[in-house]
Write an enzyme that holds these catalytic residues in place. Structure first.
Site, PDB file in Angstrom:
ATOM      1  N   LYS A  13       0.828  -1.216   0.000  1.00  0.00           N
ATOM      2  CA  LYS A  13       0.000   0.000   0.000  1.00  0.00           C
ATOM      3  C   LYS A  13       0.858   1.259   0.000  1.00  0.00           C
ATOM      4  CE  LYS A  13      -2.055  -0.845   3.940  1.00  0.00           C
ATOM      5  NZ  LYS A  13      -1.452  -2.099   4.404  1.00  0.00           N
ATOM      6  N   ARG A 127      12.223  -5.684   5.390  1.00  0.00           N
ATOM      7  CA  ARG A 127      12.222  -4.291   4.915  1.00  0.00           C
ATOM      8  C   ARG A 127      12.864  -3.319   5.892  1.00  0.00           C
ATOM      9  NH1 ARG A 127       5.695  -2.854   4.555  1.00  0.00           N
ATOM     10  NH2 ARG A 127       5.320  -2.845   6.780  1.00  0.00           N
TER      11      ARG A 127
HETATM   12  P1  AMP Z   1       0.768   0.606   9.067  1.00  0.00           P
HETATM   13  O1  AMP Z   1       1.957   1.502   8.947  1.00  0.00           O
HETATM   14  O2  AMP Z   1      -0.384   1.022   8.193  1.00  0.00           O
HETATM   15  O3  AMP Z   1       1.124  -0.849   8.897  1.00  0.00           O
HETATM   16  O4  AMP Z   1       0.237   0.762  10.566  1.00  0.00           O
HETATM   17  C1  AMP Z   1       1.048   0.418  11.658  1.00  0.00           C
HETATM   18  C2  AMP Z   1       0.189   0.247  12.910  1.00  0.00           C
HETATM   19  O5  AMP Z   1      -0.454   1.485  13.216  1.00  0.00           O
HETATM   20  C3  AMP Z   1      -0.942  -0.774  12.825  1.00  0.00           C
HETATM   21  O6  AMP Z   1      -0.512  -2.112  13.064  1.00  0.00           O
HETATM   22  C4  AMP Z   1      -1.878  -0.258  13.904  1.00  0.00           C
HETATM   23  O7  AMP Z   1      -1.387  -0.585  15.190  1.00  0.00           O
HETATM   24  C5  AMP Z   1      -1.762   1.252  13.752  1.00  0.00           C
HETATM   25  N1  AMP Z   1      -2.756   1.810  12.789  1.00  0.00           N
HETATM   26  C6  AMP Z   1      -2.502   2.449  11.622  1.00  0.00           C
HETATM   27  N2  AMP Z   1      -3.642   2.833  11.022  1.00  0.00           N
HETATM   28  C7  AMP Z   1      -4.653   2.412  11.835  1.00  0.00           C
HETATM   29  C8  AMP Z   1      -6.065   2.478  11.761  1.00  0.00           C
HETATM   30  N3  AMP Z   1      -6.692   3.058  10.716  1.00  0.00           N
HETATM   31  N4  AMP Z   1      -6.783   1.939  12.778  1.00  0.00           N
HETATM   32  C9  AMP Z   1      -6.188   1.358  13.839  1.00  0.00           C
HETATM   33  N5  AMP Z   1      -4.855   1.240  13.972  1.00  0.00           N
HETATM   34  C10 AMP Z   1      -4.082   1.764  12.981  1.00  0.00           C
END
Ligand code: AMP
Length: 215
Positions: A13, A127
């Site tokens: 993403k 990564r």
């Molecule tokens: P990401 O960088 O998108 O993989 O997000 C890393 C972490 O941030 C996730 O594993 C969640 O703990 C938290 N997080 C990010 N976006 C959300 C969301 N929309 N809702 C809940 N937790 C989120």
């Protein structure tokens, strides 16, 4: 154009959102990046989120909805945005609908990046990014040309996300399957969902997203 990219952790993403941002000028809104920024700046919200993020669990809906509502109201989102990592639950998707209606905005498409679960653990475990310029690398799939030296800026320091490990990935994948996957039928019912093969080469995935968006 306002779009959502949905996919399990490691589906690509962030990479695809950055490419679309560069090409079409839409703003990438990564809630994960926003939370990591809040942790770095030692904001109370970041400290609250950190424990959950490190454990691979989702941060409460109310906190995430407040964060994204304030962000999409900013002027730089007027040209369009790519939501990367939001919504991650049905209540977040419903809250997004309400805030878009309030701000007279709409969603043009929701693109699901579908990737094999075994590939995700391998992708995420290797990564890392350059600490100075943020360029992304992977131990096996995209190593630096010269060991320990960033191709882009020559920096010699690299960072790995605390939650990018095989153990935490199990919880993150479970959160995706249990809490995030149910938003796919939600958007399918609205006629917005497009599914793209996220296992293809990076440029082919971009081309499939562009075809899905008809840009
Ligand atoms: P990401 O960088 O998108 O993989 O997000 C890393 C972490 O941030 C996730 O594993 C969640 O703990 C938290 N997080 C990010 N976006 C959300 C969301 N929309 N809702 C809940 N937790 C989120």
């Amino acid at each position: 154009m306002n779009i959502i990219l949905i996919g399990a952790p490691g589906a690509g993403k962030g990479t695809q959102a950055r490419l679309l941002e560069e090409k079409y000028g839409m703003i990438q809104l990564s809630t994960g990046d926003m939370l990591r920024g809040a942790i770095k700046n030692q904001e109370p919200l970041g400290l609250e989120a950190k424990v959950l993020m490190d454990a691979g669990k989702l941060v409460p809906d109310a906190l995430m909805v407040g964060m994204i509502k304030a962000r999409i109201a900013k002027q730089d989102c007027a040209k369009g945005f790519i939501l990367d990592g939001f919504p991650r639950t049905v209540p977040q998707a419903e809250a997004l609908d309400s805030m878009l209606a309030e701000q007279s905005k709409n969603l043009n498409a929701v693109v699901e990046l579908k990737v094999d679960e075994n590939a995700l653990i391998e992708r995420v475990s290797g990564r890392h990014t350059c600490a100075a310029c943020g360029a992304g690398y992977h131990d096996s799939f995209k190593p630096t040309q010269k060991a320990g030296v960033c191709d882009s800026c020559g920096g010699g320091e690299f960072v790995r996300r605390a939650d990018d490990n095989a153990e935490t990935m199990k919880t993150r994948l479970q959160a995706f399957n249990d809490q995030t996957a149910p938003i796919l039928p939600y958007y399918k019912a609205k006629g917005l969902l497009q599914t793209v093969d996220g296992m293809a080469a990076m440029a082919d995935v971009t081309a499939s997203i562009e075809a899905a968006l008809r840009v």
